[in-house]
Write a protein that holds these residues in place. Structure first.
Motif, PDB file in Angstrom:
ATOM      1  N   UNK A 158       2.548   0.716  -3.352  1.00 16.88           N
ATOM      2  CA  UNK A 158       1.585  -0.382  -3.138  1.00 16.88           C
ATOM      3  C   UNK A 158       1.730  -0.961  -1.720  1.00 16.88           C
ATOM      4  N   UNK A 159       2.963  -1.078  -1.259  1.00 16.91           N
ATOM      5  CA  UNK A 159       3.187  -1.657   0.073  1.00 16.91           C
ATOM      6  C   UNK A 159       2.443  -0.891   1.159  1.00 16.91           C
ATOM      7  N   UNK A 160       2.426   0.426   1.063  1.00 14.23           N
ATOM      8  CA  UNK A 160       1.741   1.195   2.108  1.00 14.23           C
ATOM      9  C   UNK A 160       0.223   1.233   1.878  1.00 14.23           C
ATOM     10  N   UNK A 161      -0.166   1.249   0.602  1.00 14.04           N
ATOM     11  CA  UNK A 161      -1.604   1.227   0.303  1.00 14.04           C
ATOM     12  C   UNK A 161      -2.213  -0.075   0.835  1.00 14.04           C
ATOM     13  N   UNK A 162      -1.496  -1.184   0.653  1.00 21.39           N
ATOM     14  CA  UNK A 162      -2.001  -2.486   1.104  1.00 21.39           C
ATOM     15  C   UNK A 162      -2.189  -2.548   2.622  1.00 21.39           C
ATOM     16  N   UNK A 163      -1.528  -1.656   3.334  1.00 24.58           N
ATOM     17  CA  UNK A 163      -1.690  -1.617   4.797  1.00 24.58           C
ATOM     18  C   UNK A 163      -2.836  -0.702   5.222  1.00 24.58           C
ATOM     19  N   UNK A 164      -3.515  -0.129   4.229  1.00 25.55           N
ATOM     20  CA  UNK A 164      -4.663   0.723   4.538  1.00 25.55           C
ATOM     21  C   UNK A 164      -4.313   2.187   4.726  1.00 25.55           C
ATOM     22  N   UNK A 165      -3.084   2.548   4.378  1.00 25.97           N
ATOM     23  CA  UNK A 165      -2.696   3.965   4.464  1.00 25.97           C
ATOM     24  C   UNK A 165      -3.302   4.699   3.263  1.00 25.97           C
ATOM     25  N   UNK A 166      -3.857   5.866   3.506  1.00 25.64           N
ATOM     26  CA  UNK A 166      -4.394   6.675   2.410  1.00 25.64           C
ATOM     27  C   UNK A 166      -3.261   7.519   1.818  1.00 25.64           C
ATOM     28  N   UNK A 167      -3.101   7.403   0.507  1.00 21.74           N
ATOM     29  CA  UNK A 167      -1.933   8.021  -0.130  1.00 21.74           C
ATOM     30  C   UNK A 167      -2.348   9.034  -1.196  1.00 21.74           C
ATOM     31  N   UNK A 168      -1.880  10.265  -1.028  1.00 22.07           N
ATOM     32  CA  UNK A 168      -2.019  11.297  -2.054  1.00 22.07           C
ATOM     33  C   UNK A 168      -0.607  11.606  -2.548  1.00 22.07           C
ATOM     34  N   UNK A 169      -0.494  11.939  -3.822  1.00 23.05           N
ATOM     35  CA  UNK A 169       0.835  12.157  -4.399  1.00 23.05           C
ATOM     36  C   UNK A 169       0.853  13.444  -5.217  1.00 23.05           C
ATOM     37  N   UNK A 170       1.908  14.217  -5.020  1.00 19.24           N
ATOM     38  CA  UNK A 170       2.191  15.343  -5.919  1.00 19.24           C
ATOM     39  C   UNK A 170       3.539  15.060  -6.547  1.00 19.24           C
TER      40      UNK A 170
END
Ligand code: GTP
Length: 235
Positions: free
Chosen positions: A36-48
């Motif tokens: 959440x911390x990085x998403x809140x900064x506007x980073x686009x996150x994909x996860x495997x």
């Protein structure tokens, strides 16, 4: 921020926390907070995410199970982990989509590259389940493949060690950690970063890999900001 779109690779085992098997809800919630911390900064996150906390195809094969059957079970295990992570992220008010390489459309969306990119652009965390959808491939290979497909800037491999060492740091306290290392050097020294298929795919596509300790609070954010806390593998 150093990276705009990341692919985070998490091992299934990491979800066990202190347990021997399965999913530790506390660990899951911690990961969700970190993401959440990085998403809140506007980073686009994909996860495997892997499935080893539930089932490993290779381990099944070594006990006499058909390898393909085992790998199918492993792929389903990654879907279970993906659902768990999706739920934990949504509890933390993070928008998510789970996309699976095997079609289970009552449970999750089928993987479509353009859909995945669109979700990322809209700020949703995209979790890729069921590996590559093929037996004989690891979730590390799935991570590299999806990262290339969605044009991620980097693969962040979250582990319980804080980088790549010249020897196993859990066995030898004198082991030396690399801050940076080239793909060629990893191969030359026979270091274990990912399996060869995954590693070569990353090298051929010039996709950097950062190995870092995901279990320390704040580390994911540090890596995304460009802090040199793990080991970066690039050309
Ligand atoms: P946009 O059209 O870009 O806004 O994406 P969206 O995901 O919001 O739109 P869509 O109407 O495709 O999806 C709405 C919800 O249905 C989301 O929660 C999706 O994850 C879910 N969804 C879409 N397709 C499928 C599917 O094939 N299976 C399952 N189980 N859920 C799906």
């Amino acid at each position: 921020m150093q990276y705009k779109r990341i692919l985070l690779k998490l091992s299934g085992e990491a979800l066990m926390g202190e347990r021997q098997y399965g999913i530790d809800p506390k660990r899951l919630a911690e990961y969700a907070e970190e993401i959440k911390k990085v998403v809140d900064l506007g980073i686009q996150v994909a996860i495997v995410i892997g499935g080893g906390n539930i089932f490993r195809g290779v381990a099944g094969a070594s006990n006499g199970m058909d390898r393909v059957q085992g790998d199918h079970m492993g792929m389903l295990a990654t879907v279970i982990n993906g659902l768990a992570l999706q739920s934990a992220l949504e509890d933390a008010d993070v928008h998510t989509r789970l996309l699976t390489a095997l079609e289970i459309k009552e449970v999750a969306e089928p993987y479509i590259k353009r859909k995945a990119i669109r979700h990322l652009e809209k700020g949703r965390v995209v979790i890729f389940g069921a590996g590559t959808g093929n037996p004989y491939f690891t979730t590390d290979s799935a991570a590299v493949l999806r990262a290339i497909e969605v044009n991620a800037d980097v693969i962040l491999k979250g582990t319980r060690v804080d980088g790549i060492y010249n020897e196993d740091p859990e066995k030898n306290t004198e082991a030396i950690k690399f801050d940076h290392i080239s793909f060629d050097e990893v191969l030359k020294q026979g270091l274990k970063v990912m399996d060869t298929t995954a590693f070569t795919l990353s090298q051929e596509n010039e996709l950097p890999i950062i190995v870092f300790d995901m279990n320390t609070k704040g580390n994911l954010l540090k890596v995304v900001s460009g802090e040199n806390i793990g080991t970066k593998v690039n050309l």
